[in-house]
Design an enzyme around this catalytic site. Structure first.
Site, PDB file in Angstrom:
ATOM      1  N   GLY A   9     -16.487  45.865 -92.515  1.00 14.73           N
ATOM      2  CA  GLY A   9     -15.826  45.615 -93.805  1.00 14.73           C
ATOM      3  C   GLY A   9     -14.610  44.712 -93.654  1.00 14.73           C
ATOM      4  N   LYS A  10     -13.786  45.004 -92.649  1.00 12.34           N
ATOM      5  CA  LYS A  10     -12.563  44.209 -92.492  1.00 12.34           C
ATOM      6  C   LYS A  10     -12.889  42.840 -91.889  1.00 12.34           C
ATOM      7  CE  LYS A  10      -9.681  48.310 -92.248  1.00 12.34           C
ATOM      8  NZ  LYS A  10     -10.802  49.269 -92.041  1.00 12.34           N
ATOM      9  N   ASP A  25     -16.997  45.577 -80.795  1.00 13.42           N
ATOM     10  CA  ASP A  25     -17.080  47.033 -80.974  1.00 13.42           C
ATOM     11  C   ASP A  25     -17.850  47.604 -79.789  1.00 13.42           C
ATOM     12  OD1 ASP A  25     -16.577  48.940 -83.640  1.00 13.42           O
ATOM     13  OD2 ASP A  25     -18.002  49.778 -82.199  1.00 13.42           O
ATOM     14  N   ASP A  52      -8.285  48.271 -85.579  1.00 14.23           N
ATOM     15  CA  ASP A  52      -8.631  49.291 -86.582  1.00 14.23           C
ATOM     16  C   ASP A  52      -9.367  50.417 -85.837  1.00 14.23           C
ATOM     17  OD1 ASP A  52      -8.944  50.336 -89.218  1.00 14.23           O
ATOM     18  OD2 ASP A  52     -10.993  49.574 -89.264  1.00 14.23           O
ATOM     19  N   CYS A  61      -7.674  55.423 -90.719  1.00 15.50           N
ATOM     20  CA  CYS A  61      -7.881  56.045 -92.033  1.00 15.50           C
ATOM     21  C   CYS A  61      -7.576  57.542 -91.899  1.00 15.50           C
ATOM     22  CB  CYS A  61      -9.259  55.758 -92.594  1.00 15.50           C
ATOM     23  SG  CYS A  61     -10.603  56.171 -91.496  1.00 15.50           S
TER      24      CYS A  61
HETATM   25  C1  LIG Z   1     -12.531  52.779 -87.916  1.00 16.40           C
HETATM   26  S1  LIG Z   1     -13.938  52.168 -87.154  1.00 16.40           S
HETATM   27  C2  LIG Z   1     -13.800  50.441 -87.456  1.00 16.40           C
HETATM   28  C3  LIG Z   1     -14.135  50.051 -88.859  1.00 16.40           C
HETATM   29  C4  LIG Z   1     -14.201  48.550 -89.062  1.00 16.40           C
HETATM   30  N1  LIG Z   1     -12.974  47.900 -88.641  1.00 16.40           N
HETATM   31  C5  LIG Z   1     -14.480  48.200 -90.492  1.00 16.40           C
HETATM   32  O1  LIG Z   1     -13.552  47.843 -91.246  1.00 16.40           O
HETATM   33  O2  LIG Z   1     -15.647  48.278 -90.894  1.00 16.40           O
HETATM   34  C6  LIG Z   1     -13.554  52.268 -85.461  1.00 16.40           C
HETATM   35  C7  LIG Z   1     -14.557  51.588 -84.567  1.00 16.40           C
HETATM   36  O3  LIG Z   1     -14.045  51.645 -83.241  1.00 16.40           O
HETATM   37  C8  LIG Z   1     -15.145  51.627 -82.363  1.00 16.40           C
HETATM   38  N2  LIG Z   1     -14.664  52.034 -81.028  1.00 16.40           N
HETATM   39  C9  LIG Z   1     -14.460  53.280 -80.545  1.00 16.40           C
HETATM   40  N3  LIG Z   1     -14.006  53.215 -79.281  1.00 16.40           N
HETATM   41  C10 LIG Z   1     -13.917  51.904 -78.967  1.00 16.40           C
HETATM   42  C11 LIG Z   1     -13.530  51.195 -77.811  1.00 16.40           C
HETATM   43  N4  LIG Z   1     -13.125  51.836 -76.700  1.00 16.40           N
HETATM   44  N5  LIG Z   1     -13.594  49.848 -77.823  1.00 16.40           N
HETATM   45  C12 LIG Z   1     -13.999  49.184 -78.931  1.00 16.40           C
HETATM   46  N6  LIG Z   1     -14.384  49.802 -80.066  1.00 16.40           N
HETATM   47  C13 LIG Z   1     -14.341  51.147 -80.079  1.00 16.40           C
HETATM   48  C14 LIG Z   1     -16.133  52.575 -83.026  1.00 16.40           C
HETATM   49  O4  LIG Z   1     -17.439  52.320 -82.565  1.00 16.40           O
HETATM   50  C15 LIG Z   1     -15.929  52.243 -84.502  1.00 16.40           C
HETATM   51  O5  LIG Z   1     -16.902  51.345 -84.927  1.00 16.40           O
END
Ligand SMILES: C[S@@+](CC[C@H](N)C(=O)[O-])C[C@H]1O[C@@H](n2cnc3c(N)ncnc32)[C@H](O)[C@@H]1O
Length: 345
Positions: free
Chosen positions: A148-149, A166, A215, A270
């Site tokens: 989304g972002k 990601d 994020d 969030c």
């Molecule tokens: C809050 S969500 C992101 C939402 C996204 N920014 C959006 O606006 O649609 C957090 C994301 O961090 C990823 N994540 C978790 N641990 C991570 C890591 N060590 N490195 C990179 N991404 C990671 C998760 O897979 C998840 O998709």
């Protein structure tokens, strides 16, 4: 219990809002047939909250330009609220006004198959606006999926190049789907999708980007109060939940290392949790300074609170950063965001 202590008398209202239907915003896709998308959205009596805030009024650019119909009687126009606010340009997001709980229908594809708008929690745009992407910037979205972002960042039309990273393969698949549904190939070609553990980004490139969005994964409080699936508050995931602030801090430090000296990083969650918000920011600044000798300055975003008060309910007590609180009349969020600038030396 924890949030009752953190928010005191505000908590019952926040809690009931989390348990109620969330509100959405419609992010206009600038790569679709924008005029007809905007006309349809304005026909629903919605307003572009970003335009409205910057121009001190809740009517549309089309009306300001003198659109269809007779010219309105000449009235003195209100002065812009904060004319110099630096936010990423070209982002348009329509919302129903405070107290109006109407819903948007799903977006339809235009004649070339591109969707006209993306429905999202409008508060999720605030970190993107705060990032203040400007023409020619190199941008990294460190935890990008489902996207989304990322989509909002691309709406600015400013990214010379955007890297969307990601760690999760399944969520990256959803990111690709969004990019395909909303962007022409020429724009998609400018996006590099990668699948690294963001904590190790230093091994990929450092001191590189003008802007970095971090994020992070969090307790996703709105999701957690109503869904058992993938819920971090289940007993089996206690250890993972307790480790979350450490992971968040490591990701934020990686973002700080990835940005150029003078560049800017926005951290967002969030979650309502101070442990995942202010404490993470403060400890990341400390680690950047003590372990890497990197100076970091917290940018003041209190103007966001003033500017967007007609759309969101803000918490006034954050030590650093800003927090949108869910409220029954404006049921967006929670969304915490804090902007950091890496100093030159
Ligand atoms: C809050 S969500 C992101 C939402 C996204 N920014 C959006 O606006 O649609 C957090 C994301 O961090 C990823 N994540 C978790 N641990 C991570 C890591 N060590 N490195 C990179 N991404 C990671 C998760 O897979 C998840 O998709």
């Amino acid at each position: 219990m924890n949030y009752g202590m953190q928010f005191g008398p505000l908590w019952p209202s926040i809690r009931v809002s989390l348990l109620s239907a969330p509100k959405y915003g419609a992010l206009v896709n600038n790569f679709s047939q924008v005029d007809s998308v905007v006309r349809d959205l304005e026909g629903l009596c919605t307003t572009d909250f970003i335009y409205a805030a910057q121009n001190g009024r809740r009517d549309s650019p089309a009306e300001q330009a003198g659109g269809e119909g007779p010219a309105p009687p000449s009235e003195p126009t209100e002065a812009p609220v904060v004319p110099s606010l630096s936010v990423s340009p070209n982002i348009k997001c329509y919302t129903f006004s405070k107290g109006d709980i109407s819903r948007f229908s799903p977006a339809r594809p235009d004649t070339v198959g591109i969707l006209g708008y993306y429905l999202m929690d409008a508060a999720s745009l605030l970190p993107v606006l705060a990032l203040n992407v400007q023409p020619g910037h190199l941008v990294l979205d460190l935890c990008a999926a489902p996207g989304g972002k990322t989509l909002a960042l691309l709406q600015t039309g400013c990214c010379r190049h955007l890297t969307a990273n990601d760690i999760s393969a399944s969520r990256i698949k959803r990111l690709h789907q969004i990019l395909h549904s909303y962007l022409p190939k020429t724009v998609r070609n400018n996006v590099l999708v990668s699948m690294w553990d963001g904590r190790d980004w230093e091994q990929v490139e450092k001191d590189t980007f003008d802007r970095v969005l971090v994020d992070v994964p969090c307790t996703t409080d709105r999701h957690s109060v109503v869904e058992d699936d993938n819920n971090l508050f289940t007993r089996a995931r206690t250890k993972e939940r307790k480790q979350l602030p450490v992971l968040q801090m490591q990701l934020l430090v990686a973002g700080i290392l990835a940005v150029k000296p003078g560049g800017e990083v926005v951290y967002s969650t969030c979650s309502l949790s101070q442990l995942q918000n202010e404490y993470v920011v403060e400890s990341a600044i400390n680690v950047a300074e003590t372990q890497f000798g990197i100076g970091v300055h917290v940018e003041d975003l209190s103007c966001f609170r003033r500017l967007f008060q007609d759309t969101f309910s803000f918490y006034a007590e954050c030590r650093v950063g800003e927090l949108v609180l869910p409220h029954l009349t404006a049921n967006f969020g929670p969304m915490y965001f804090c902007k950091l600038r890496r100093t030159q030396h």
